[in-house]
Enzyme design. Sequence first.
Site, PDB file in Angstrom:
ATOM      1  CG  ASP A 159      -1.651  -1.424   1.294  1.00 26.66           C
ATOM      2  OD1 ASP A 159      -2.365  -1.805   0.544  1.00 26.66           O
ATOM      3  OD2 ASP A 159      -1.465  -2.006   2.527  1.00 26.66           O
TER       4      ASP A 159
ATOM      5  CG  HIS B  19      -3.157  -5.201   3.452  1.00 27.42           C
ATOM      6  ND1 HIS B  19      -2.887  -4.227   2.275  1.00 27.42           N
ATOM      7  CD2 HIS B  19      -3.383  -6.267   2.971  1.00 27.42           C
ATOM      8  CE1 HIS B  19      -2.764  -4.824   1.338  1.00 27.42           C
ATOM      9  NE2 HIS B  19      -3.088  -6.209   1.539  1.00 27.42           N
TER      10      HIS B  19
END
Length: 373
Positions: A199, A227
């Site tokens: 990410d 996440h």
Amino acid sequence: MELVGGEVDYTFVIQKTLVLLLCVGLAWKMIVYMCNLLKIEKEPIRVLVTGAAGNIGYAIAPMIARGVMLGPDQPMILHLLDIEPASKSLEAVKMELQDSAFPLLHGVIATTNVNEACKDVNIAVLIGGYARKEGMERKDVMSKNAAIYKAQASALERYASDDCKVLVVANPANTNALILKEFAPSIPEENITCLTRLDHNRAQARLAEKLGVPVSSVKNVIVWGNHSSTQYPDSNHAMVTTKTGDQPAKELLVADQKWLKNEFITEVQQRGAEIIRTRKQSSALSAASAACDHIHDWFLGTPKGSWVSMGVCSDGSYGIPPGLIYSFPVICEKGSWKIVQGLSIDEFSREKMDDSARELAEEKALAYSCFNV
């Protein structure tokens, strides 16, 4: 210079010259010896990869073997683990690694036995997990992954090296790491992490694309939280290297503040889903690369003045409940990480960070309910 009867004593000169040459020769040999000492090959590091026959495993194994994860002078022995139905594919991965003749790869162990796979490993990259299938309830998926990570926690605790460092990749990564921490109490909590570097890399790439600069020119983005779709990609502290020095990204994008608080965040949050729609499979190459980045920086250190995002055990920093595995900005040095402190958090960021923390608390309760913890 010695004179004998007013003449030069050449014997003395020759002796002095020979002594000087001898000293130079000895000094040179010492230099060569010290250089050779510095070139002594390091002991191999044992790296476990679970789910090694899958897409991410297939992508990450050659990256590790080539030195992307641990550096160009660190040999390793790969321990590859997968389930019995994937044993043939697992053996094929081993064969291809051998056929590639990677100089740093000193051995490959491919097995379906978790205890054998965990034996003496220094690093564990846990990619294997149970993927959610159509019609499955969230608790059903959590229950199956909880069972997998409970078993792997027990094996790591019993058989892995005392200094073993763990990176959980399989989703739900934060909560899988939490389960591992719960059932492997002898592994220091600072040695159990989860992957949010993917990410982080996505956020860095989006900013670089928007600014029209190389991705290497952007640093210090942050991914806070889980996440998942509640993660918060934060550009407030991101810096961009320009010809006149480092400048805050938000000042260079002063006309794009709406984009930074809307499209930028959702693009990073939804990138994985977008790849699934486009590729018909989840991210593999980028996930493998991010896992290598995570371990590389953890072991070898982050560049001076830069931080990265890692899912780590919260110590209460920034008001996040202690004990959650939460993504923070961290700096790494000599195999250890520490959370970056003192960053200003605006009201918008506070809300996003707390939303992700609430989701992780819910996941924790759900996971613990599977074990009646």
